[in-house]
Design an enzyme around this catalytic site. Structure first.
Site, PDB file in Angstrom:
ATOM      1  N   GLY A  51      -1.142   1.551   2.942  1.00 53.93           N
ATOM      2  CA  GLY A  51      -2.462   0.840   2.592  1.00 53.93           C
ATOM      3  C   GLY A  51      -3.267   0.771   3.793  1.00 53.93           C
ATOM      4  N   GLU A  52      -4.124   0.033   4.067  1.00 49.10           N
ATOM      5  CA  GLU A  52      -4.814  -0.388   5.014  1.00 49.10           C
ATOM      6  C   GLU A  52      -4.652  -1.529   5.829  1.00 49.10           C
ATOM      7  OE1 GLU A  52      -7.547   0.165   7.965  1.00 49.10           O
ATOM      8  OE2 GLU A  52      -7.741  -1.835   6.763  1.00 49.10           O
ATOM      9  N   SER A  53      -4.008  -1.383   7.114  1.00 48.50           N
ATOM     10  CA  SER A  53      -3.130  -2.186   7.794  1.00 48.50           C
ATOM     11  C   SER A  53      -4.044  -3.642   8.155  1.00 48.50           C
ATOM     12  CB  SER A  53      -2.510  -1.762   9.145  1.00 48.50           C
ATOM     13  OG  SER A  53      -3.576  -1.362  10.131  1.00 48.50           O
ATOM     14  N   CYS A  83       4.027   3.808   6.896  1.00 45.45           N
ATOM     15  CA  CYS A  83       2.489   4.024   7.308  1.00 45.45           C
ATOM     16  C   CYS A  83       1.881   2.571   7.724  1.00 45.45           C
ATOM     17  CB  CYS A  83       1.957   4.532   6.214  1.00 45.45           C
ATOM     18  SG  CYS A  83       0.444   5.349   6.782  1.00 45.45           S
ATOM     19  N   ARG A 112      -2.801   3.493  15.619  1.00 44.38           N
ATOM     20  CA  ARG A 112      -3.552   3.587  14.332  1.00 44.38           C
ATOM     21  C   ARG A 112      -4.210   4.665  13.800  1.00 44.38           C
ATOM     22  NH1 ARG A 112      -8.126   1.004  12.514  1.00 44.38           N
ATOM     23  NH2 ARG A 112      -8.298   0.514  10.450  1.00 44.38           N
ATOM     24  N   ILE A 141      -0.471  10.312   5.709  1.00 38.32           N
ATOM     25  CA  ILE A 141      -1.873  10.351   5.316  1.00 38.32           C
ATOM     26  C   ILE A 141      -2.475   9.032   6.258  1.00 38.32           C
ATOM     27  CG2 ILE A 141      -3.393   9.549   3.360  1.00 38.32           C
ATOM     28  CD1 ILE A 141      -0.940  10.196   1.437  1.00 38.32           C
ATOM     29  N   ARG A 142      -3.417   9.734   6.723  1.00 37.86           N
ATOM     30  CA  ARG A 142      -4.140   8.628   8.126  1.00 37.86           C
ATOM     31  C   ARG A 142      -3.173   7.813   8.616  1.00 37.86           C
ATOM     32  NH1 ARG A 142      -8.979   5.378   5.992  1.00 37.86           N
ATOM     33  NH2 ARG A 142      -9.376   5.136   8.024  1.00 37.86           N
ATOM     34  N   HIS A 186       5.084   8.566   4.121  1.00 34.55           N
ATOM     35  CA  HIS A 186       5.289   8.007   2.774  1.00 34.55           C
ATOM     36  C   HIS A 186       6.503   8.530   2.127  1.00 34.55           C
ATOM     37  CE1 HIS A 186       1.274   5.799   2.790  1.00 34.55           C
ATOM     38  NE2 HIS A 186       1.129   6.778   3.534  1.00 34.55           N
ATOM     39  N   GLU A 188       7.898   7.113  -0.268  1.00 31.12           N
ATOM     40  CA  GLU A 188       7.789   7.069  -1.653  1.00 31.12           C
ATOM     41  C   GLU A 188       7.130   7.984  -2.624  1.00 31.12           C
ATOM     42  OE1 GLU A 188       4.220   5.097   0.218  1.00 31.12           O
ATOM     43  OE2 GLU A 188       6.444   5.551   0.854  1.00 31.12           O
TER      44      GLU A 188
END
Length: 206
Positions: A51-53, A83, A112, A141-142, A186, A188
């Site tokens: 997600g977005e940390s 991630c 990051r 992903i990023r 990721h 998952e």
């Protein structure tokens, strides 16, 4: 704890909650979503999804989970972060926001968004220590990477030196310290649940 089927929580504030839940269930765990302190108190282990940390760290504070989660990790609760979860578990983050909260658990420094913006997602086959059956196809992903880690942190995987890897070649992307596990990628998302099975096994043995 049921030794055969431990109860593992997936932090359900943002990210790939459904995919982690499916992978953990396939790996032999019972799974609940965690949004409250009462749910956190029930679980034998916890997954922090991507997600977005900075958003997740802010939501942890809003849902009054930040300090209880720090305490449980410090007390030895098995925890796995993918991630953004890896970023949150690091003691220090580079290029993070000043208001970003760290959970600790991994004595390392991460960068990051090291792999670039969303369009710069990257895929590579990785050999992961402790996981049998050949290389894992990893989706970044990023994603972050580990800039440096203390000797207490076991390096499980680095990016191979291939033309596609570029600046990512040789970077640390999977680690373990005690019962805390983290990947920059990721697992998952790819249908390969071996990392989740490893984590379920860590919880069983804790």
């Amino acid at each position: 704890m049921s030794v055969d089927r431990p109860l593992i929580g997936v932090l359900a504030l943002q990210g790939d909650v459904r995919e982690h839940t499916a992978a953990l269930t396939e790996g032999g765990a019972r799974v609940i979503s965690v949004r409250r302190q009462s749910e956190l108190a029930e679980v034998d282990g916890l997954v922090l999804p991507g997600g977005e940390s900075t958003t997740i760290s802010r939501l942890l504070e809003t849902f009054e989970l930040l300090e209880p989660l720090r305490v449980r990790i410090a007390e030895g609760m098995p925890t796995y972060g993918s991630c953004a979860g890896m970023i949150l578990l690091a003691e220090k983050v580079l290029d993070g926001r000043p208001d970003q909260h760290q959970l600790g658990g991994l004595d390392m420094i991460v960068r990051r968004n090291a792999f670039g913006r969303q369009v710069d997602s990257f895929e590579e086959d990785l050999d992961v220590a402790g996981i049998d059956g050949g290389p894992m196809h990893a989706v970044f992903i990023r994603a972050p990477w580990v800039e440096s880690a203390s000797p207490a942190v076991e390096v499980l995987a680095t990016v191979p030196d291939t033309p596609a890897a570029g600046a990512a070649a040789g970077r640390i992307v999977a680690v373990r310290q005690g019962d805390v596990l983290a990947t920059a990628f990721h697992p998952e998302l790819g249908g390969d649940h071996r990392v989740h099975r490893l984590f379920v096994d860590i919880v069983r043995k804790s």
